[in-house]
Design a protein around this motif. Sequence first.
Motif, PDB file in Angstrom:
ATOM      1  N   MET A  19     -40.523  25.840  -2.127  1.00  0.00           N
ATOM      2  CA  MET A  19     -39.949  25.273  -3.337  1.00  0.00           C
ATOM      3  C   MET A  19     -40.500  25.937  -4.592  1.00  0.00           C
ATOM      4  O   MET A  19     -39.848  26.005  -5.613  1.00  0.00           O
ATOM      5  N   ALA A  20     -41.741  26.461  -4.469  1.00  0.00           N
ATOM      6  CA  ALA A  20     -42.344  27.108  -5.635  1.00  0.00           C
ATOM      7  C   ALA A  20     -41.648  28.413  -5.973  1.00  0.00           C
ATOM      8  O   ALA A  20     -41.791  28.934  -7.057  1.00  0.00           O
ATOM      9  N   SER A  21     -40.874  28.976  -5.015  1.00  0.00           N
ATOM     10  CA  SER A  21     -40.146  30.224  -5.245  1.00  0.00           C
ATOM     11  C   SER A  21     -38.657  29.961  -5.036  1.00  0.00           C
ATOM     12  O   SER A  21     -38.141  30.130  -3.938  1.00  0.00           O
ATOM     13  N   PRO A  22     -37.922  29.517  -6.064  1.00  0.00           N
ATOM     14  CA  PRO A  22     -36.536  29.085  -5.896  1.00  0.00           C
ATOM     15  C   PRO A  22     -35.581  30.215  -5.572  1.00  0.00           C
ATOM     16  O   PRO A  22     -34.487  29.981  -5.113  1.00  0.00           O
ATOM     17  N   THR A  23     -35.942  31.474  -5.808  1.00  0.00           N
ATOM     18  CA  THR A  23     -35.038  32.586  -5.537  1.00  0.00           C
ATOM     19  C   THR A  23     -35.494  33.344  -4.304  1.00  0.00           C
ATOM     20  O   THR A  23     -36.663  33.340  -3.950  1.00  0.00           O
ATOM     21  N   CYS A  24     -34.531  33.997  -3.654  1.00  0.00           N
ATOM     22  CA  CYS A  24     -34.834  34.788  -2.466  1.00  0.00           C
ATOM     23  C   CYS A  24     -35.357  36.159  -2.876  1.00  0.00           C
ATOM     24  O   CYS A  24     -35.257  36.561  -4.037  1.00  0.00           O
ATOM     25  N   ALA A  25     -35.891  36.865  -1.883  1.00  0.00           N
ATOM     26  CA  ALA A  25     -36.385  38.212  -2.145  1.00  0.00           C
ATOM     27  C   ALA A  25     -35.231  39.141  -2.484  1.00  0.00           C
ATOM     28  O   ALA A  25     -34.059  38.842  -2.206  1.00  0.00           O
ATOM     29  N   ALA A  26     -35.573  40.297  -3.059  1.00  0.00           N
ATOM     30  CA  ALA A  26     -34.529  41.243  -3.468  1.00  0.00           C
ATOM     31  C   ALA A  26     -33.726  41.737  -2.277  1.00  0.00           C
ATOM     32  O   ALA A  26     -32.557  42.104  -2.419  1.00  0.00           O
ATOM     33  N   SER A  27     -34.318  41.732  -1.089  1.00  0.00           N
ATOM     34  CA  SER A  27     -33.629  42.207   0.105  1.00  0.00           C
ATOM     35  C   SER A  27     -32.870  41.097   0.809  1.00  0.00           C
ATOM     36  O   SER A  27     -32.361  41.300   1.901  1.00  0.00           O
ATOM     37  N   GLU A  28     -32.788  39.898   0.195  1.00  0.00           N
ATOM     38  CA  GLU A  28     -32.135  38.764   0.833  1.00  0.00           C
ATOM     39  C   GLU A  28     -30.985  38.253  -0.024  1.00  0.00           C
ATOM     40  O   GLU A  28     -30.915  38.502  -1.234  1.00  0.00           O
ATOM     41  N   PHE A  29     -30.081  37.533   0.627  1.00  0.00           N
ATOM     42  CA  PHE A  29     -28.960  36.881  -0.053  1.00  0.00           C
ATOM     43  C   PHE A  29     -29.230  35.389  -0.086  1.00  0.00           C
ATOM     44  O   PHE A  29     -29.611  34.792   0.921  1.00  0.00           O
ATOM     45  N   GLN A  30     -29.056  34.792  -1.263  1.00  0.00           N
ATOM     46  CA  GLN A  30     -29.286  33.356  -1.385  1.00  0.00           C
ATOM     47  C   GLN A  30     -27.973  32.602  -1.250  1.00  0.00           C
ATOM     48  O   GLN A  30     -27.031  32.806  -2.023  1.00  0.00           O
ATOM     49  N   CYS A  31     -27.905  31.756  -0.220  1.00  0.00           N
ATOM     50  CA  CYS A  31     -26.722  30.924  -0.003  1.00  0.00           C
ATOM     51  C   CYS A  31     -26.626  29.887  -1.119  1.00  0.00           C
ATOM     52  O   CYS A  31     -27.593  29.627  -1.848  1.00  0.00           O
ATOM     53  N   GLU A  32     -25.465  29.285  -1.240  1.00  0.00           N
ATOM     54  CA  GLU A  32     -25.266  28.292  -2.287  1.00  0.00           C
ATOM     55  C   GLU A  32     -26.148  27.070  -2.089  1.00  0.00           C
ATOM     56  O   GLU A  32     -26.487  26.378  -3.053  1.00  0.00           O
ATOM     57  N   ASP A  33     -26.545  26.810  -0.838  1.00  0.00           N
ATOM     58  CA  ASP A  33     -27.427  25.667  -0.586  1.00  0.00           C
ATOM     59  C   ASP A  33     -28.906  26.041  -0.716  1.00  0.00           C
ATOM     60  O   ASP A  33     -29.786  25.239  -0.408  1.00  0.00           O
ATOM     61  N   GLY A  34     -29.199  27.286  -1.150  1.00  0.00           N
ATOM     62  CA  GLY A  34     -30.574  27.708  -1.365  1.00  0.00           C
ATOM     63  C   GLY A  34     -31.198  28.448  -0.202  1.00  0.00           C
ATOM     64  O   GLY A  34     -32.288  29.007  -0.331  1.00  0.00           O
ATOM     65  N   GLU A  35     -30.523  28.495   0.941  1.00  0.00           N
ATOM     66  CA  GLU A  35     -31.059  29.184   2.110  1.00  0.00           C
ATOM     67  C   GLU A  35     -31.056  30.699   1.888  1.00  0.00           C
ATOM     68  O   GLU A  35     -30.207  31.226   1.165  1.00  0.00           O
ATOM     69  N   CYS A  36     -32.015  31.387   2.475  1.00  0.00           N
ATOM     70  CA  CYS A  36     -32.120  32.845   2.346  1.00  0.00           C
ATOM     71  C   CYS A  36     -31.770  33.505   3.674  1.00  0.00           C
ATOM     72  O   CYS A  36     -32.275  33.094   4.724  1.00  0.00           O
ATOM     73  N   ILE A  37     -30.915  34.514   3.621  1.00  0.00           N
ATOM     74  CA  ILE A  37     -30.565  35.284   4.807  1.00  0.00           C
ATOM     75  C   ILE A  37     -30.670  36.772   4.476  1.00  0.00           C
ATOM     76  O   ILE A  37     -30.784  37.155   3.305  1.00  0.00           O
ATOM     77  N   HIS A  38     -30.634  37.630   5.486  1.00  0.00           N
ATOM     78  CA  HIS A  38     -30.654  39.080   5.260  1.00  0.00           C
ATOM     79  C   HIS A  38     -29.453  39.507   4.416  1.00  0.00           C
ATOM     80  O   HIS A  38     -28.327  39.022   4.618  1.00  0.00           O
ATOM     81  N   GLN A  39     -29.661  40.426   3.475  1.00  0.00           N
ATOM     82  CA  GLN A  39     -28.537  40.968   2.711  1.00  0.00           C
ATOM     83  C   GLN A  39     -27.497  41.597   3.631  1.00  0.00           C
ATOM     84  O   GLN A  39     -26.309  41.539   3.358  1.00  0.00           O
ATOM     85  N   ALA A  40     -27.988  42.201   4.737  1.00  0.00           N
ATOM     86  CA  ALA A  40     -27.076  42.877   5.652  1.00  0.00           C
ATOM     87  C   ALA A  40     -26.118  41.907   6.329  1.00  0.00           C
ATOM     88  O   ALA A  40     -25.082  42.321   6.863  1.00  0.00           O
ATOM     89  N   TRP A  41     -26.443  40.619   6.340  1.00  0.00           N
ATOM     90  CA  TRP A  41     -25.553  39.628   6.955  1.00  0.00           C
ATOM     91  C   TRP A  41     -24.443  39.183   6.008  1.00  0.00           C
ATOM     92  O   TRP A  41     -23.538  38.471   6.410  1.00  0.00           O
TER      93      TRP A  41
END
Length: 626
Positions: free
Chosen positions: A111-133
């Motif tokens: 929760m302290a880091s609301p954004t995903c890493a630069a190599s990840e995609f942030q879903c609308e619900d806040g979940e982080c997945i691989h950019q390649a996905w």
Amino acid sequence: MTEGTYTLKGAAGHSLRTCHEQLEFRCSDGSCIPRLTFCDGHTDCEDGSDEQHCDECGDGRDQDSCQNCFFSCGLSDVCLPRHKLCDGWTDCKDGRDETRELCGPRQSLPMASPTCAASEFQCEDGECIHQAWRCDRSPDCSDGSDEDNCDQDECQVNNGGCSHHCVDQEMGFLCYCPDNMRLLGDSQCEEIDMCLERDLCDQLCVHMNGSFTCDCHEGYSMNPTTRECKAKGNAAQLVFTSSKGMRRMSITGTEYRELAPHLQGPGPVATLASNSTLYWAWQARGFIYRVSMYGKPQDAKLVLKVKGSVSGLAVDWIHQLLYWTSVESGSVNVGLLDGLTQRQLITGLVKPSAVAVDPLRGLLFWAQCGRFPKIERAGLDGRDIVAVVTSSIHRPVALSLDMPRQLLYWVDQGMRSISRVNLEGRERKIVVESNGYLDRPFGLAVFEGFVYWSEGVTRSICRANKHNGSQLQVLLKDVTSPGGVVIVQPVLQPKGPSVCGRPVRMCRHKCVVDLLPESPEFSCISPETGQNKSKEMPAISHTVPASTLSDPTFTGVLSLTIFLSLLLVGMVVWWWKQEFRLSKSLTGQSFSFKESQEQFIIEGPPTGPNSCLVKETLLKMDLDGE
């Protein structure tokens, strides 16, 4: 193979569903378990069949046609070893090795880091997945938002998460790197160290215009035929522990003898090479003993009694400290070599399994085998913790440093491999992998051109080329419960300046190590006062004098500094003589000149940890010139 049911013939005659070919493994009793738990070192099938025949192909194909196979990409594609499954990089042509169904969702960031890493995609619900996905025609976000707006140019938003170049595709995008770099994971580029990439040199390497020049550090000489760096001085000894006691042998396995037969147990072992002293931990009892390699076995002395079992042991030969990891307390601990005091240094770890120390650079490394296995590092005082290895690592059980090349090696019992990285965690490479002698490794050591380890299933002591795992040799067989391994040779523990607790912080004179405060303190003191400016020398401490580094680079810098200083002083003397035309009657005042000279040198900025050596050299040469 398709989903469905089949009938198990026998007394029970239960009807069970067929296991998913790619996602599950079928136990001998017909039950299904996740494929990722197959041959992971833990029994998941009730009959234990998931840990049998683990050297064979995981898809039932013949081993000759599918060596080291764990996951099949299909009959027309490749077989993958276990460590390439769900590693964030697509290896199968159809991407089946990185699907959400197989690998599961990526964990959301704290929760302290609301954004995903630069190599990840942030879903609308806040979940982080691989950019390649993103936009791969298969929903990976729980809300499916990774498949929305797929006709847009992803490279227009944060460069697609790519560190360098981004190319938009009809479906998704691609990251690529400049010629002198390579892609790390899906999106990050890193510079290629061609010396480590080609691995042509044992130690020092210079890459220029496509050619390589190799050299050796001080204390080593190069074999003119093999170009290998060999240690000078006495022959190195390999010491290992076992349930039959501590033993030593030559590094080629030609000589072998008992060392301390009464110190029985496969515990970790470390050495202080300067006086051929060994430190051994009796794991189950929490005792750490000290024994001389050339003394009487019965003279072994109990040095420390610690809480819990000891899983790793390392000696800081510069500051005369002993570091160890404790599983029960989840900590890295430190104590004086004489055993007068000890304390916890780093706490809150999960199953810490190994420790290694580089006192010349002020770095401490340790490994954890818990739910999230990893390797981390800190300063010798336990501060400034940095993650070194966090991915594609399962059960790191031993660490060892290649001091001349500044590389960290570890043996992974879960992945049956020996790998290495540089001290920053980059330039990762698997050196030895699933060769039949890595089913249950324990100890690890690196010396000259080889990596050495102990292995429990084959009950052997082995070695292989430290660059690529070739030249595999079984040095000793039929060792009962082999444990820790250490190489004893003074060149592995070179003398150096007192890195006082942290990297780059050097002492001009002496470093005092105090283990009594709430946090261990490394302090520089002055010989004139014998104390630190802020506090007196503690009662229980260890003092380390500054000394000359035996590193050729440092020697070169020191020589250059002395030369430039002499040149500067010579110019000052020439100008002074030209300006004042001193007569012989004034030679009695030359002492005053020396005093001003000394004052000038002291008031100037220090040139380094050994700047006092420069000053003394200048004064001596001036006196000689009179």
